[in-house]
Design an enzyme around this catalytic site. Structure first.
Site, mmCIF file in Angstrom:
data_model
loop_
_atom_site.group_PDB
_atom_site.id
_atom_site.type_symbol
_atom_site.label_atom_id
_atom_site.label_comp_id
_atom_site.label_asym_id
_atom_site.label_seq_id
_atom_site.Cartn_x
_atom_site.Cartn_y
_atom_site.Cartn_z
ATOM 1 N N ARG A 37 -84.971 22.180 -36.441
ATOM 2 C CA ARG A 37 -83.799 22.208 -37.334
ATOM 3 C C ARG A 37 -82.493 22.489 -36.592
ATOM 4 O O ARG A 37 -81.614 23.161 -37.114
ATOM 5 C CB ARG A 37 -83.963 23.247 -38.465
ATOM 6 C CG ARG A 37 -85.088 22.925 -39.415
ATOM 7 C CD ARG A 37 -84.824 23.536 -40.803
ATOM 8 N NE ARG A 37 -86.093 23.621 -41.518
ATOM 9 C CZ ARG A 37 -86.655 24.750 -41.924
ATOM 10 N NH1 ARG A 37 -86.049 25.902 -41.757
ATOM 11 N NH2 ARG A 37 -87.809 24.725 -42.547
ATOM 12 N N ARG A 41 -77.794 23.211 -41.424
ATOM 13 C CA ARG A 41 -76.721 23.806 -42.224
ATOM 14 C C ARG A 41 -76.054 25.000 -41.574
ATOM 15 O O ARG A 41 -75.032 25.482 -42.038
ATOM 16 C CB ARG A 41 -77.279 24.227 -43.593
ATOM 17 C CG ARG A 41 -77.529 23.045 -44.521
ATOM 18 C CD ARG A 41 -78.198 23.500 -45.798
ATOM 19 N NE ARG A 41 -79.556 23.984 -45.567
ATOM 20 C CZ ARG A 41 -80.320 24.524 -46.507
ATOM 21 N NH1 ARG A 41 -79.857 24.688 -47.732
ATOM 22 N NH2 ARG A 41 -81.551 24.910 -46.229
ATOM 23 N N ARG A 50 -72.307 16.497 -44.487
ATOM 24 C CA ARG A 50 -73.261 16.324 -45.577
ATOM 25 C C ARG A 50 -72.646 16.536 -46.959
ATOM 26 O O ARG A 50 -73.233 16.152 -47.963
ATOM 27 C CB ARG A 50 -74.423 17.326 -45.400
ATOM 28 C CG ARG A 50 -75.494 16.892 -44.438
ATOM 29 C CD ARG A 50 -76.666 16.188 -45.104
ATOM 30 N NE ARG A 50 -77.304 17.003 -46.118
ATOM 31 C CZ ARG A 50 -77.160 16.820 -47.419
ATOM 32 N NH1 ARG A 50 -76.378 15.868 -47.861
ATOM 33 N NH2 ARG A 50 -77.795 17.588 -48.268
ATOM 34 N N ASP A 86 -86.394 13.568 -42.601
ATOM 35 C CA ASP A 86 -87.190 14.522 -43.380
ATOM 36 C C ASP A 86 -88.628 14.031 -43.421
ATOM 37 O O ASP A 86 -88.865 12.823 -43.414
ATOM 38 C CB ASP A 86 -86.629 14.615 -44.810
ATOM 39 C CG ASP A 86 -87.205 15.827 -45.544
ATOM 40 O OD1 ASP A 86 -88.249 15.669 -46.219
ATOM 41 O OD2 ASP A 86 -86.642 16.924 -45.427
ATOM 42 N N TYR A 164 -97.452 18.539 -50.526
ATOM 43 C CA TYR A 164 -96.186 18.304 -51.246
ATOM 44 C C TYR A 164 -96.375 17.320 -52.403
ATOM 45 O O TYR A 164 -95.813 17.490 -53.483
ATOM 46 C CB TYR A 164 -95.123 17.733 -50.295
ATOM 47 C CG TYR A 164 -94.319 18.767 -49.553
ATOM 48 C CD1 TYR A 164 -93.447 19.630 -50.233
ATOM 49 C CD2 TYR A 164 -94.395 18.877 -48.169
ATOM 50 C CE1 TYR A 164 -92.685 20.569 -49.550
ATOM 51 C CE2 TYR A 164 -93.631 19.818 -47.481
ATOM 52 C CZ TYR A 164 -92.782 20.665 -48.175
ATOM 53 O OH TYR A 164 -92.026 21.594 -47.505
#
Length: 367
Positions: A37, A41, A50, A86, A164
């Site tokens: 990552r 963010r 973004r 992703d 998921y």
């Protein structure tokens, strides 16, 4: 700024191959370092890029993925880039709808509930048609990197993707997905096989597009015990490594190093070391010496500083890095965190981590 180049041939010459050499077990002057990552963010420029975009719309824009992948490299002397994408683009390629819900995370509008729901999935996936946008992002980014560092491609592993698809999003127990393993073992294997086949083609496509290494994320390994991991995760992890390598050979593509990162799967480290991957990634809950003892001398280890260590003062980060390097040794080793960076982390502290790895490993190598 990334400018789009369509031809995947004629990539710029690689200037820093330290990460690739470490992955292959060759000697390096310093220990290479990158962060899971690292495009994320915690960087104000990431949040700015973004801001106006839906998350999965960003993933489908090669230009934005390229820009986000390059951002951390403008700040830190990292030894590898990892394409911004992703793991849930694979379920999307199978025909499932996934949306990013603010404050909640990725959410499937119609998760798999019954075995019959497997019939709704695409049984044959043309990865170029469904995931070509990732391949375009890789090619564009590989050119835009100008040979500075290698580019890593990745995918989620079958069990993690399956969990998921059944849970419909994140879960603390994975009870719905695990109940399939107990109640519907045959259907579970059918789904895992379908996922393994798509992941294989997807990873090969990433290499064809320009990825120079591949990481498989088995992020939900910790929800399985040793027996279920042995039955429902490991065979597919092994198959993917084998199938990717034989397809790369068939298609005369470069045999790139592959990394397996199975979070919380200490019970399986011995097996993972023999699963056909050059590198075994580790989370932060195992001691370096113990991991080395279990995996042997023939694989490179990657990890495993606790991401939360980056909240510590910079001097403390340096001490923790030094201790980690002493535990793993500076060779056959790629420094990383034991999981991804968190959104509220300070970029300065990430920089301190990267620089400490370089400084301490160079010092250890000299002496």
């Amino acid at each position: 700024v990334c400018s789009f180049v369509c031809s995947p041939k004629g990539f710029p010459k690689l200037k820093n191959d330290t990460f690739l050499r470490a992955a292959r077990g060759e000697e390096t002057e310093h220990t290479p370092v990158w962060c899971m990552r690292q495009a994320g963010r915690y960087l104000p420029e990431f949040r700015e890029t973004r801001a106006a975009q839906d998350f999965f719309a960003t993933c489908r824009s090669p230009k934005l993925c390229c820009e986000l992948t390059l951002q951390p490299l403008r700040r830190f002397p990292l030894d590898a880039a990892i394409i911004f994408s992703d793991i849930l683009v694979v379920p999307q390629a199978l025909g499932m709808e996934v949306v990013m819900v603010p404050g909640k995370g990725p959410t499937f509008t119609e998760p798999l509930k019954e075995v019959e729901d497997l019939l709704k999935l695409r049984q044959k996936v043309d990865v170029t048609a469904e995931l070509g946008y990732v391949f375009q992002a890789i090619t564009l980014t590989r050119h835009s990197l100008e040979g500075r560092v290698p580019l890593i491609g990745f995918s989620g592993a079958p069990w993690t993707l399956m969990s998921y698809m059944i849970e419909g999003g994140g879960s603390t127990t994975m009870a719905k997905a695990k109940s399939w393993l107990y109640r519907h073992p045959e259907a579970s294997h059918r789904l895992l096989r379908l996922l393994a086949d798509v992941v294989t083609d997807y990873l090969v496509g990433q290499v064809a597009a320009g990825a120079q290494a591949l990481q498989l994320f088995e992020s939900h390994a910790g929800h399985l015990g040793p027996e279920q991991f042995q039955d429902f995760a490991l065979p597919y992890i092994r198959d993917i490594a084998q199938a990717v390598k034989s397809k790369l050979k068939e298609e005369a593509l470069p045999l790139v190093p592959m990394i397996i990162f199975a979070k919380d799967a200490h019970y399986a480290l011995r097996d993972l070391a023999h699963a056909g991957y050059e590198v075994v990634g580790l989370d932060w809950t195992i001691r370096p010496q113990e991991a080395r003892a279990q995996t042997g001398k023939d694989v490179t280890l990657q990890g495993n500083l606790d991401p939360c260590a980056l909240y510590a003062p910079k001097e403390k980060i340096g001490e923790l890095v030094k201790k980690m390097l002493e535990g793993f040794g500076t060779q056959r080793y790629i420094a990383n965190l034991g999981h991804g960076l968190y959104p509220d982390m300070s970029p300065e502290h990430v920089g301190a981590f990267v620089e400490a790895v370089h400084a301490h490993s160079r010092h250890i190598n000299k002496h």
